[in-house]
Design an enzyme around this catalytic site. Structure first.
Site, PDB file in Angstrom:
ATOM      1  N   ARG A 166       5.935   5.225  -9.988  1.00 15.49           N
ATOM      2  CA  ARG A 166       5.595   3.887 -10.484  1.00 15.49           C
ATOM      3  C   ARG A 166       5.351   3.904 -11.998  1.00 15.49           C
ATOM      4  O   ARG A 166       5.617   2.904 -12.670  1.00 15.49           O
ATOM      5  CB  ARG A 166       4.368   3.354  -9.759  1.00 15.49           C
ATOM      6  CG  ARG A 166       4.719   2.836  -8.376  1.00 15.49           C
ATOM      7  CD  ARG A 166       3.519   2.329  -7.634  1.00 15.49           C
ATOM      8  NE  ARG A 166       3.936   1.501  -6.510  1.00 15.49           N
ATOM      9  CZ  ARG A 166       3.163   1.173  -5.486  1.00 15.49           C
ATOM     10  NH1 ARG A 166       1.912   1.608  -5.436  1.00 15.49           N
ATOM     11  NH2 ARG A 166       3.619   0.420  -4.511  1.00 15.49           N
ATOM     12  N   GLY A 180       5.011   2.413  -1.364  1.00 10.26           N
ATOM     13  CA  GLY A 180       4.481   3.486  -2.191  1.00 10.26           C
ATOM     14  C   GLY A 180       4.599   4.844  -1.512  1.00 10.26           C
ATOM     15  O   GLY A 180       5.107   5.806  -2.101  1.00 10.26           O
ATOM     16  N   LYS A 199       0.217   0.958  10.140  1.00 10.11           N
ATOM     17  CA  LYS A 199      -0.273  -0.087  11.046  1.00 10.11           C
ATOM     18  C   LYS A 199       0.734  -1.198  11.276  1.00 10.11           C
ATOM     19  O   LYS A 199       1.323  -1.714  10.342  1.00 10.11           O
ATOM     20  CB  LYS A 199      -1.529  -0.732  10.442  1.00 10.11           C
ATOM     21  CG  LYS A 199      -2.687   0.211  10.329  1.00 10.11           C
ATOM     22  CD  LYS A 199      -3.860  -0.480   9.680  1.00 10.11           C
ATOM     23  CE  LYS A 199      -3.500  -0.904   8.285  1.00 10.11           C
ATOM     24  NZ  LYS A 199      -4.521  -1.455   7.464  1.00 10.11           N
ATOM     25  N   GLY A 248       4.317  -3.793   0.199  1.00  8.08           N
ATOM     26  CA  GLY A 248       3.897  -5.117   0.672  1.00  8.08           C
ATOM     27  C   GLY A 248       4.691  -6.236   0.015  1.00  8.08           C
ATOM     28  O   GLY A 248       5.093  -7.207   0.670  1.00  8.08           O
TER      29      GLY A 248
HETATM   30  P1  ADP Z   1       4.271   2.478   2.562  1.00  4.00           P
HETATM   31  O1  ADP Z   1       3.244   2.844   1.514  1.00  4.00           O
HETATM   32  O2  ADP Z   1       5.554   3.198   2.345  1.00  4.00           O
HETATM   33  O3  ADP Z   1       4.424   1.005   2.716  1.00  4.00           O
HETATM   34  P2  ADP Z   1       2.340   2.685   4.690  1.00  4.00           P
HETATM   35  O4  ADP Z   1       1.252   2.638   3.672  1.00  4.00           O
HETATM   36  O5  ADP Z   1       2.502   1.558   5.616  1.00  4.00           O
HETATM   37  O6  ADP Z   1       3.747   3.022   3.976  1.00  4.00           O
HETATM   38  O7  ADP Z   1       2.109   3.962   5.620  1.00  4.00           O
HETATM   39  C1  ADP Z   1       2.061   5.265   5.109  1.00  4.00           C
HETATM   40  C2  ADP Z   1       1.108   6.128   5.868  1.00  4.00           C
HETATM   41  O8  ADP Z   1       1.385   6.083   7.263  1.00  4.00           O
HETATM   42  C3  ADP Z   1       1.242   7.574   5.456  1.00  4.00           C
HETATM   43  O9  ADP Z   1       0.059   7.971   4.786  1.00  4.00           O
HETATM   44  C4  ADP Z   1       1.453   8.312   6.759  1.00  4.00           C
HETATM   45  O10 ADP Z   1       0.697   9.508   6.861  1.00  4.00           O
HETATM   46  C5  ADP Z   1       0.974   7.313   7.778  1.00  4.00           C
HETATM   47  N1  ADP Z   1       1.544   7.583   9.120  1.00  4.00           N
HETATM   48  C6  ADP Z   1       2.832   7.602   9.456  1.00  4.00           C
HETATM   49  N2  ADP Z   1       2.963   7.985  10.750  1.00  4.00           N
HETATM   50  C7  ADP Z   1       1.721   8.216  11.220  1.00  4.00           C
HETATM   51  C8  ADP Z   1       1.207   8.651  12.473  1.00  4.00           C
HETATM   52  N3  ADP Z   1       1.990   8.936  13.493  1.00  4.00           N
HETATM   53  N4  ADP Z   1      -0.139   8.780  12.580  1.00  4.00           N
HETATM   54  C9  ADP Z   1      -0.941   8.506  11.532  1.00  4.00           C
HETATM   55  N5  ADP Z   1      -0.495   8.086  10.336  1.00  4.00           N
HETATM   56  C10 ADP Z   1       0.819   7.954  10.171  1.00  4.00           C
HETATM   57 MG    MG Z   2       1.074   2.804   1.596  1.00  2.00          MG
END
Ligand code: ADP
Ligand code: MG
Length: 409
Positions: free
Chosen positions: A41, A364, A211, A388
């Site tokens: 970033r 991110g 989530k 987001g």
């Molecule tokens: P992004 O930042 O790419 O939008 P998110 O913030 O939604 O992604 O999610 C990223 C997090 O989700 C990571 O820190 C990862 O460790 C967690 N994650 C992915 N799969 C699992 C899982 N099976 N159990 C717990 N956490 C998970």
């Molecule tokens: Mg994230």
């Protein structure tokens, strides 16, 4: 939207809202200053700032970092969430000094802004040290925006990862100053238009991450647009639970099960393929060195926790991607921060890079994950800085930061 080319910036103070919310590793840092684990970033913010500097602007960079807690600036201002380390890294990448100002919009910030010479850069402290930055109260946010706007004569919105937030620095300040969108925001919006207006088919979307609550809205609207939706990562367990399967200690949002069930029905009715994991790497606890085995996705042992997708799922997802012409991916497929549980995320990254599709990775953590795999630079058509923000754009929502930049100034 105006671009920075439309602004006469020479000799003028320009407040640039960037997104420098980088992932941090406290253990790897020195003292209580964490280390930056992925500077993507910061790199993405360089072109706009460089251009402004070359045109003789007096650049004041502002950004947020993490989610500081506390009722006042004093309570929120911790070394752990200070932007000082980020300012230093920005200076290295820009190849010129960045004066760090340990204040957001008070006396020290005013002094620093007033003292800037043409073609120099200062950076303010973490915007979120000011509780009003994120306030839901328009008057409170507005009063802070007045102080922030008073530092500059012009505003450039370049923090794409924050444009979906109705925050003072994103939404209220551009209403107070002549403004333009930075190059990063313009580039991100162009890519998202390509995903929303006539994408080439098959259009495959992969969603993962922690989530489902973050992403159910976008899945709903993607059922109108995508041909296939692949679901992995922490959010997949709520989908598995909605089908009546045991998910053990895996991440679960039980209160979302009815909504997820409705989505599954809706996908079936519309003929959109919604693909879930068929096997899971399940561990005894949430730790890098936890004992783990591959288990069927419909039979996760009650004392285990899903950490990654299994080898059969990697293959299935690979097949579902092979003929894609457009791909959008957000959210890691497992706890990729632990090397033992990064294989699902790696497999999806590699499968996407093998397609001939227009491919976009957003988020991110997702972006940090793909960069950590060392794939060639052009493995993806675009790595978005916004998670987001890109999801809300794809969902068809109005993004406050973009709306503010679109208004005439
Ligand atoms: P992004 O930042 O790419 O939008 P998110 O913030 O939604 O992604 O999610 C990223 C997090 O989700 C990571 O820190 C990862 O460790 C967690 N994650 C992915 N799969 C699992 C899982 N099976 N159990 C717990 N956490 C998970
Ligand atoms: Mg994230």
């Amino acid at each position: 939207m105006k671009s920075i080319e439309d602004l006469d910036v020479a000799g003028r103070r320009v407040l640039v809202r960037t997104d420098l919310n980088v992932p941090l590793d406290i253990a790897a840092g020195s003292g209580d200053r964490p280390a930056i684990t992925d500077d993507g970033r910061i790199r993405a913010s360089v072109p706009t700032i460089s251009k402004l500097v070359k045109r003789g602007a007096r650049v004041i960079v502002c950004a947020h970092l993490g989610r500081p807690k506390g009722a006042s600036y004093a309570e929120r201002a911790t070394a752990r969430l200070s932007l000082q380390t980020v300012a230093q890294r920005l200076g290295e990448l820009l190849g010129r000094p960045v004066t760090f100002v340990p204040d957001v919009a008070g006396e020290p910030a005013s002094k620093a802004a007033a003292g800037l010479a043409d073609g120099t850069v200062a950076m303010l402290e973490n915007l979120r040290f000011e509780p009003a930055e994120t306030s839901k109260d328009d008057a409170e946010r507005g009063a802070f925006a007045d102080r922030l706007a008073a530092l500059a004569e012009l505003y450039v919105g370049d923090g794409f990862g924050a444009v979906h937030r109705k925050h003072a620095s994103v939404y209220d300040v551009p209403h107070r100053l002549p403004h333009a969108a930075g190059d990063l925001v313009l580039a991100e919006v162009e890519v998202l238009h390509r995903l929303t207006r006539h994408p080439d088919r098959p259009y495959v979307v992969i969603l993962g991450g922690a989530k489902p609550s973050d992403k159910l809205g976008v899945i709903g609207s993607l059922l109108d647009r995508a041909d296939r939706v692949l679901i992995g990562g922490g959010m997949s367990y709520t989908f598995l639970a909605a089908q009546g399967y045991e998910v053990g200690h895996s991440l679960l949002e039980a209160e979302r099960i009815p909504q997820v069930s409705a989505l599954l029905d809706e996908a079936a009715r519309r003929g959109v393929e919604l693909v879930l994991p068929v096997d899971i790497v399940a561990a005894t606890r949430f730790a890098a060195d936890a004992e783990h085995d591959v288990v069927p996705a419909n039979a996760i042992p009650a004392d285990r926790e899903g950490m990654d997708m299994g080898p059969q799922t990697r293959q299935v997802f690979g097949q579902k991607l092979a003929d894609a012409k457009t791909v959008f991916w957000n959210g890691p497929m497992g706890v990729f921060e632990f090397p033992a549980f990064a294989e699902g995320t790696r497999a999806v990254a590699e499968a996407i890079s093998r397609t001939a599709a227009f491919t976009v990775v957003g988020g991110g953590d997702s972006a940090a994950a793909v960069r950590s795999f060392g794939l060639p630079p052009h493995a993806f058509s675009h790595i978005s800085t916004g998670g987001g923000a890109s999801l809300e754009f794809l969902e068809g929502r109005e993004l406050p930061g973009l709306a503010a930049l679109q208004e005439p100034s």
